[in-house]
Design an enzyme around this catalytic site. Structure first.
Site, PDB file in Angstrom:
ATOM      1  N   GLN A  53      -2.187   0.116  -0.335  1.00  8.97           N
ATOM      2  CA  GLN A  53      -2.152   0.938  -1.563  1.00  8.97           C
ATOM      3  C   GLN A  53      -0.923   1.844  -1.537  1.00  8.97           C
ATOM      4  O   GLN A  53      -0.643   2.552  -2.485  1.00  8.97           O
ATOM      5  CB  GLN A  53      -3.409   1.799  -1.645  1.00  8.97           C
ATOM      6  CG  GLN A  53      -4.700   0.998  -1.719  1.00  8.97           C
ATOM      7  CD  GLN A  53      -5.910   1.869  -1.415  1.00  8.97           C
ATOM      8  OE1 GLN A  53      -6.502   2.464  -2.290  1.00  8.97           O
ATOM      9  NE2 GLN A  53      -6.263   1.956  -0.148  1.00  8.97           N
ATOM     10  N   VAL A  56       3.062   3.075  -1.339  1.00  5.84           N
ATOM     11  CA  VAL A  56       4.267   2.662  -2.065  1.00  5.84           C
ATOM     12  C   VAL A  56       5.523   2.964  -1.246  1.00  5.84           C
ATOM     13  O   VAL A  56       6.631   2.941  -1.760  1.00  5.84           O
ATOM     14  CB  VAL A  56       4.331   3.381  -3.444  1.00  5.84           C
ATOM     15  CG1 VAL A  56       3.155   2.963  -4.329  1.00  5.84           C
ATOM     16  CG2 VAL A  56       4.355   4.909  -3.289  1.00  5.84           C
ATOM     17  N   ASP A  57       5.324   3.272   0.045  1.00  5.49           N
ATOM     18  CA  ASP A  57       6.422   3.812   0.870  1.00  5.49           C
ATOM     19  C   ASP A  57       7.253   2.750   1.591  1.00  5.49           C
ATOM     20  O   ASP A  57       8.284   3.071   2.194  1.00  5.49           O
ATOM     21  CB  ASP A  57       5.884   4.830   1.879  1.00  5.49           C
ATOM     22  CG  ASP A  57       4.746   4.276   2.744  1.00  5.49           C
ATOM     23  OD1 ASP A  57       4.748   3.064   3.055  1.00  5.49           O
ATOM     24  OD2 ASP A  57       3.862   5.060   3.129  1.00  5.49           O
ATOM     25  N   HIS A  88      -0.345  -1.220  -5.349  1.00  7.38           N
ATOM     26  CA  HIS A  88       0.016  -0.052  -6.172  1.00  7.38           C
ATOM     27  C   HIS A  88       1.530   0.076  -6.346  1.00  7.38           C
ATOM     28  O   HIS A  88       2.011   1.105  -6.810  1.00  7.38           O
ATOM     29  CB  HIS A  88      -0.558   1.242  -5.570  1.00  7.38           C
ATOM     30  CG  HIS A  88      -2.039   1.365  -5.748  1.00  7.38           C
ATOM     31  ND1 HIS A  88      -2.800   2.333  -5.133  1.00  7.38           N
ATOM     32  CD2 HIS A  88      -2.917   0.639  -6.493  1.00  7.38           C
ATOM     33  CE1 HIS A  88      -4.073   2.199  -5.479  1.00  7.38           C
ATOM     34  NE2 HIS A  88      -4.170   1.166  -6.297  1.00  7.38           N
ATOM     35  N   CYS A  92      13.734  23.782  -8.250  1.00  9.08           N
ATOM     36  CA  CYS A  92      12.335  24.220  -8.203  1.00  9.08           C
ATOM     37  C   CYS A  92      12.246  25.691  -8.608  1.00  9.08           C
ATOM     38  O   CYS A  92      11.905  26.557  -7.795  1.00  9.08           O
ATOM     39  CB  CYS A  92      11.739  23.997  -6.810  1.00  9.08           C
ATOM     40  SG  CYS A  92      11.777  22.277  -6.315  1.00  9.08           S
ATOM     41  N   GLY A 135      -7.306   4.236   7.003  1.00  9.88           N
ATOM     42  CA  GLY A 135      -6.740   5.427   6.367  1.00  9.88           C
ATOM     43  C   GLY A 135      -6.808   5.443   4.857  1.00  9.88           C
ATOM     44  O   GLY A 135      -5.847   5.817   4.203  1.00  9.88           O
ATOM     45  N   ALA A 187      -4.833   6.442  12.893  1.00  5.99           N
ATOM     46  CA  ALA A 187      -4.396   5.037  12.901  1.00  5.99           C
ATOM     47  C   ALA A 187      -3.415   4.767  14.049  1.00  5.99           C
ATOM     48  O   ALA A 187      -3.492   3.727  14.703  1.00  5.99           O
ATOM     49  CB  ALA A 187      -3.737   4.698  11.561  1.00  5.99           C
TER      50      ALA A 187
HETATM   51  P1  OAD Z   1      -6.532   9.408   0.238  1.00  5.46           P
HETATM   52  O1  OAD Z   1      -5.743  10.658   0.356  1.00  5.46           O
HETATM   53  O2  OAD Z   1      -7.569   9.359  -0.842  1.00  5.46           O
HETATM   54  O3  OAD Z   1      -7.270   9.104   1.617  1.00  5.46           O
HETATM   55  C1  OAD Z   1      -6.559   9.136   2.830  1.00  5.46           C
HETATM   56  C2  OAD Z   1      -7.484   8.797   3.958  1.00  5.46           C
HETATM   57  O4  OAD Z   1      -6.695   8.771   5.138  1.00  5.46           O
HETATM   58  C3  OAD Z   1      -8.607   9.814   4.190  1.00  5.46           C
HETATM   59  O5  OAD Z   1      -9.825   9.124   4.374  1.00  5.46           O
HETATM   60  C4  OAD Z   1      -8.153  10.539   5.455  1.00  5.46           C
HETATM   61  O6  OAD Z   1      -9.248  10.998   6.244  1.00  5.46           O
HETATM   62  C5  OAD Z   1      -7.403   9.428   6.166  1.00  5.46           C
HETATM   63  N1  OAD Z   1      -6.427   9.859   7.187  1.00  5.46           N
HETATM   64  C6  OAD Z   1      -5.751  11.020   7.299  1.00  5.46           C
HETATM   65  N2  OAD Z   1      -4.936  11.003   8.363  1.00  5.46           N
HETATM   66  C7  OAD Z   1      -5.102   9.793   8.973  1.00  5.46           C
HETATM   67  C8  OAD Z   1      -4.547   9.156  10.131  1.00  5.46           C
HETATM   68  N3  OAD Z   1      -3.639   9.755  10.901  1.00  5.46           N
HETATM   69  N4  OAD Z   1      -4.973   7.901  10.428  1.00  5.46           N
HETATM   70  C9  OAD Z   1      -5.891   7.270   9.656  1.00  5.46           C
HETATM   71  N5  OAD Z   1      -6.446   7.823   8.568  1.00  5.46           N
HETATM   72  C10 OAD Z   1      -6.054   9.066   8.218  1.00  5.46           C
HETATM   73  O7  OAD Z   1      -5.490   8.194   0.099  1.00  5.46           O
HETATM   74  P2  OAD Z   1      -5.755   6.700  -0.404  1.00  5.46           P
HETATM   75  O8  OAD Z   1      -7.104   6.225  -0.047  1.00  5.46           O
HETATM   76  O9  OAD Z   1      -4.587   5.903   0.011  1.00  5.46           O
HETATM   77  O10 OAD Z   1      -3.107   5.687  -6.070  1.00  5.46           O
HETATM   78  O11 OAD Z   1      -5.692   6.912  -1.964  1.00  5.46           O
HETATM   79  C11 OAD Z   1      -5.836   5.790  -2.799  1.00  5.46           C
HETATM   80  C12 OAD Z   1      -4.968   5.940  -4.024  1.00  5.46           C
HETATM   81  O12 OAD Z   1      -5.177   7.234  -4.629  1.00  5.46           O
HETATM   82  C13 OAD Z   1      -3.475   5.948  -3.746  1.00  5.46           C
HETATM   83  O13 OAD Z   1      -2.920   4.665  -3.608  1.00  5.46           O
HETATM   84  C14 OAD Z   1      -2.939   6.616  -4.976  1.00  5.46           C
HETATM   85  C15 OAD Z   1      -3.914   7.766  -5.083  1.00  5.46           C
HETATM   86  O14 OAD Z   1      -4.102   8.303  -6.328  1.00  5.46           O
HETATM   87  C16 OAD Z   1      -2.382   5.779  -7.166  1.00  5.46           C
HETATM   88  O15 OAD Z   1      -1.578   6.674  -7.325  1.00  5.46           O
HETATM   89  C17 OAD Z   1      -2.656   4.697  -8.172  1.00  5.46           C
END
Ligand code: OAD
Length: 273
Positions: free
Chosen positions: A110, A112-113, A128, A161, A219, A259
């Site tokens: 998901q 985009v990096d 995404h 900013c 993650g 991770a």
């Molecule tokens: P989230 O910010 O919703 O979730 C990130 C997850 O990563 C959480 O469950 C954290 O606990 C976990 N996390 C944090 N640090 C970590 C680490 N070092 N190792 C493993 N896990 C870790 O991000 P996404 O699930 O990616 O979409 O969000 C989904 C989508 O929401 C994104 O693609 C973006 C956003 O809105 C769009 O913009 C369409």
């Protein structure tokens, strides 16, 4: 963020499943890039806590902020782009790429990096989109933006900013990524709220999840649909589904930790023990 709660028995069982699996999907979210310095969206200090997604994750909302409060939009672009401009793959991305020495792997991200590709993963479905690819108003591909250009954008945004900045100054700073031509607005090739996922990647991702026998979710808060439905589809189709996350994951066997720590440990256990 450590792995003090790691369930060693689950790690061993997951490693066994991984070793015997034939159709492997690694599904990643922002957490896999957290150790590369790119903040997540929904953690306490996440991007959406500072910039509400109802405004900043929708094209109309974002352009509205850019026109009415350009300084605030500059803060958002800076917060979004600066970590990505300098990020390098971390141990988690590298472990996923290294898995290809042992197995055929499909990464569905998901993010985009571009860090999975930078780490060497060869089959990455970017559902995404990709931040540093640009598309025209009609969706056709326009080009790519280099790391140097992104760093230059970041430096140009920094002094903007402030409340007194105007719209034209903002648009000049972000011109490599966003701007207007006679044909309309060009922009990063990323999926904003309310938009369809990237094709053909999304179609392939659905098939890969449904055909997988091992599906590792890394993650992601799995809250944004339709991508969040992929682990459910995989489970329904009979795959072993396991999650890696420092925070508890509901309804899924969960390896607690970062991770960058758990992925190398899992791959070592699966292929080197
Ligand atoms: P989230 O910010 O919703 O979730 C990130 C997850 O990563 C959480 O469950 C954290 O606990 C976990 N996390 C944090 N640090 C970590 C680490 N070092 N190792 C493993 N896990 C870790 O991000 P996404 O699930 O990616 O979409 O969000 C989904 C989508 O929401 C994104 O693609 C973006 C956003 O809105 C769009 O913009 C369409």
């Amino acid at each position: 963020m450590g792995s003090q709660n790691l369930d060693e028995s689950l790690l061993r069982r997951t490693a066994r499943s991984l070793r015997s699996a034939e159709r492997i999907v690694i599904f990643t979210g922002a957490g896999v890039s957290a150790e590369s310095g790119i903040g997540t969206f929904r953690d306490d200090d996440g991007l959406w806590s500072r910039f509400p997604p109802e405004e900043f994750a929708q094209l109309d909302g974002l352009m509205g902020v850019a026109m009415n409060e350009p300084g605030r939009a500059a803060e958002f672009f800076l917060a979004l782009l600066e970590p990505m401009a300098r990020a390098q793959p971390n141990a988690g991305h590298r472990a996923i790429a290294a898995l290809e020495k042992h197995k055929r792997v499909t990464v569905i991200t998901q993010n985009v990096d571009g860090l999975h590709e930078a780490a060497g993963s060869s089959r990455v479905l970017t559902v995404h989109g990709r931040m540093f690819e640009t598309v025209n108003a009609d969706g056709s591909r326009r080009g790519t933006v280099s790391r140097d250009e992104v760093i230059a954008m970041v430096e140009a945004l920094r002094p903007l900013c402030r409340p007194s900045v105007d719209f034209a100054e903002l648009m000049t700073a972000v011109a490599p990524l966003i701007g207007f031509t006679e044909a309309g607005l060009y922009r990063p090739n990323i999926v904003l709220f309310g938009e369809s996922l990237c094709e053909p990647d999304w179609r392939y991702a659905v098939v890969a999840a449904e055909c997988s026998d091992f599906f590792l979710s890394v993650g992601t808060s799995a809250t944004v649909y339709p991508a969040a439905g992929l682990p459910v589809s995989a489970k329904r189709a009979g795959a072993t589904v396991v999650a890696i996350d420092p925070l508890p994951v509901a309804n899924t066997p969960w390896l607690a930790g970062a991770a960058g720590e758990i992925l190398p440990a899992l791959i070592k256990e699966a292929f080197e023990s």
